[in-house]
Design an enzyme around this catalytic site. Structure first.
Site, PDB file in Angstrom:
ATOM      1  CE  LYS C  64      -3.863  -2.366   2.197  1.00 50.67           C
ATOM      2  NZ  LYS C  64      -4.462  -2.836   3.457  1.00 50.67           N
ATOM      3  CE1 TYR C 238      -3.766  -2.591   7.815  1.00 56.55           C
ATOM      4  CE2 TYR C 238      -2.847  -4.377   9.106  1.00 56.55           C
ATOM      5  CZ  TYR C 238      -3.105  -3.797   7.886  1.00 56.55           C
ATOM      6  OH  TYR C 238      -2.714  -4.415   6.757  1.00 56.55           O
TER       7      TYR C 238
END
Lengths: 302, 302, 302, 302
Positions: C64, C238
């Site tokens: 990502k 996260y």
């Protein structure tokens, strides 16, 4: 009864023009909003009607009732392992609750629930949408009921939200078939075109302890009929179900095509149609007509 | 009718021992779970009963029905500006929805909604809990109905969750009085002690178009009666309302004391009581008894 | 530096065996959990390493970062119209926030955000996953970096959750290409295999004001480099991002393959790898090793 | 440095007039929005300043930093059993997350987290707000720092939202003291009045490895200092924390009085103040001034 419908017709006509026709797909957006019809079918099969009651409309989410009944016939109580029986308290197309509740939709009348029911029917039938069309033809006694392919394809082209729900349920293990296959059948069922008259006939068995006068068959047992009506009463009008119970007092189901069915258990099935919707996505004039109807003659089940 | 109750009594007795008594306050936790009673009041005032039907219990959330009715009598439709009429789809004491929906509770039977109704009654009466006690005495024809002060004070001592809701609504401008004052009255109303017999009498007017046989007064109009029953049907059993409609098919309201009322419109009021609760917070044996009752004689309104 | 790595190696070896290898696809589930490697690349290109630092692993969500950098190069600040820059406060694959925030993902490092970034790259490149592979080869100076087709296809076969997110964003108008096409490319990028050594090299430009020693190019401006590091610091791990900042104090990005990169701005790029994950989905031993490393020599940026 | 501040002053002056002063209590609503000051304190204690840097303002949520530091000194790591260290992803005063996460607030800088920290300090001190006032006086070297009683009382009168949070946490067992007592102390701490100059001094220890030049004491260990700065970096600016990291690149904390502190670890503490707020509730001109400052001289920690 005809006098009653005449009075209601006169009462609600001035409301035509309020509300907005569903416009998320072009095929629905172009419907003339100034239409209104109502048909009542009693338990001997007699029809009383007024206005555009023979004009066909896109039944949309009313198809969820037929889809559920076919699943009840095929799965019985096992069905309730995969879909709940509680009102949702959220808009009909919300994914929030679905995520918090691990992919088990709240009830069979929100989109996620209807998709699971469609998935179950897909597991049993090669072409569940044709099966539903044939079912509706049979229980209404009308052979001339068709699926509007243009509407079905337009819905499929705008399938994103429903596809998101189906995939989310699949991620929780609550979806068996290919998402695209189920969506094709789901949208085809939604794209059935029916008039108030044949819809009132097609749902009369819900007012008649499960027995269809038009196909001479016991579609549901008496208990199952009460159960389906109970679900319609608590969850049939999306996020307006409570208010509909308060104002109208009948089990009912609406579609964004502007149709609403309502059941007077043991006595009548009703279908009203007017395409312009209120903010909750239910037919504005349709709800008003049903409210007037039950208030005039005390048909509330409560 | 007595035979019917006898049969149900035999059927549900083996279930005593399942479920758990509410234990969030000591005064409720010590109730013997192995009790069960049921009373049915017909519209001539005749009582049929079995088991511990004369034993008093803490009515808890059933008081929300009386509180609502008093508010309807005092405010009329204006009431609905401050509380909704839709099922909530979330646990009875959740604050989540209240925040998303700007402090307007979904319905008068979740805690937040009952607190708003209590706040409205507080604005009209010096001692709304005594007003409610007197109302219940009148419509049941029983003078010997009392508030259990120990329960009320224990609830107040454990008020945090309800206080959080009340303050959250106050932050949205939907709460007029001092939070502590309203909570005191709210918990006092919840702490009323009644038996199945006098509860069935006290709620009979909901089965009798609004007319109380015991006080000879029109408590509600016929339309208001249907509306209250509609709300009970869609929202009376917390997050089990849909399932209760599906299984039992009657408007009803439960309390964590183990009582449940159910209304057969136009015919009977029912009160069942058994202290042990299912996972949704409703009397486990009570729900089973009502399900058996309506299934045996087809009392479902649907 | 080598002594430091030796010490950390000794310290964390006993922790091998804790945590669980990602098992949502078979191709990842069969990785031996008892592996651990670390590589540090300084701004002259010198590598210090220990353990399985030359062993290739599936980079998964670390891709990502590369995807974002390619989008920054192609879109500039316009990128931020379609994806936010805030921590999400919810699990990496949640759809709840996406629905409440109208299909705009919180940041480019949660799955929904990375899917939007992939969709943007898809609009510019015929085969964005090959573009990313070539980018990574270039900035790391390693030609032998490949996509693991088995992993990519296995991820695609288990795509439901990511497909649900993509369709939900499409329903809000924040997704341009066919969902399946983007998912194919997205999973292919996740399935790149790299070692700690070539990952530390490939991300060294983030520690070196945007300049890659291995391709001799300015990959990002100095400001853009700080901005990417800021996003890594607030959203890279996260729902453990805050705790990682607290314990480790470096911008970082983890993947479910067990790899974590960390950046010491102006000084070093680090890659640590150990396949077993903690409850938040980040490499258990990897986080511990980074914590020990920064605490021993005060590398926290704070 | 003075030239730098002069340039920034010239740059941001035209922005005065944008944004809106906090108006939820009258005492804050009447502040003149056209004020702006900035003060930088280096690690030798030298102050550079411009504009209204000596004008006192209501520090509001910046007090949460001092409250946290006092709790760290009194509880150590045990503190983190009752409050998290993750960004929240929701507005600073939301109760939604608190309910889903069982009454454990996400971090000490959202209101719920600060209330828990205040509750912990309340358990140790008779008058924690006076303790905080004395702490701030000491570490800033200014005896003339006072609590604005009018502001404190006005906040208390509008306490509903914070009271709701405190009671919700109490219902989960994460609140020990009487809600009203804690709220009184919490609002008193928020109502401290300080200038940019003494705020920059009071927070300089966060830029100086925990050592206060003004009280000659080690307020925090070096590790604790990094940890507090890490929390400020990920959660200090409410729902704008990620964007602040992206644009400014420094640990910081804002208050609705229009003040913002920012830390350049190892080098400087900064306080900027301008009362008008952006949509996220942070000083509009303050954020712009800090962005300009760090971009001009590359102070981003990333």
């Amino acid at each position: 009864m005809q006098t009653l419908l005449n009075d209601i017709y006169t009462e609600v006509l001035p409301m035509l023009g309020q509300g907005k026709v569903a416009n998320y797909i072009p095929a629905l957006a172009c419907v003339d909003p100034n239409q209104f019809g109502i048909a009542i079918c009693d338990n001997r099969g007699e029809i009383t009607k007024i206005g555009d009651a023979d004009q066909e409309f896109s039944i949309q989410s009313i198809s969820k009732v037929f889809s559920l009944i076919i699943a009840i016939n095929n799965y019985g109580p096992e069905l309730w392992n995969r879909v709940g029986r509680e009102p949702s308290g959220l808009p009909f197309n919300s994914l929030v609750q679905l995520e918090y509740e691990n992919g088990i939709p709240r009830n069979p009348f929100i989109n996620a629930g209807a998709l699971v029911v469609s998935d179950m029917n897909q597991s049993r039938f090669a072409s569940p949408h044709l099966g539903m069309r044939d079912f509706v033809r049979r229980v209404s006694g009308h052979e001339d009921i068709f699926i509007d392919r243009e509407v079905a394809e337009s819905e499929y082209a705008h399938r994103s939200r429903n596809a998101a729900m189906a995939y989310l349920m699949k991620s929780f293990g609550n979806f068996e078939n290919e998402v695209d296959d189920v969506l094709h059948n789901y949208f085809s069922a939604c794209a059935l075109r029916m008039s108030c008259v044949n819809m009132a006939k097609a749902t009369n068995f819900l007012a008649n302890r499960g027995y269809s006068l038009f196909s001479n068959e016991k579609v549901l047992s008496q208990d199952e009929t009460s159960q389906v009506n109970a679900l319609l009463a608590t969850s049939g009008l999306y996020d307006e179900a409570g208010s509909f119970a308060f104002r109208v007092g009948l089990p009912g189901k609406s579609g964004v095509g502007g149709g609403i069915i309502a059941i007077v258990p043991g006595r009548f099935s009703i279908c009203v149609w007017s395409p312009a919707l209120n903010k909750m996505g239910n037919s504005l004039v349709g709800v008003a007509a049903l409210e007037s109807l039950t208030n005039r003659i005390g048909w509330s089940v409560y």
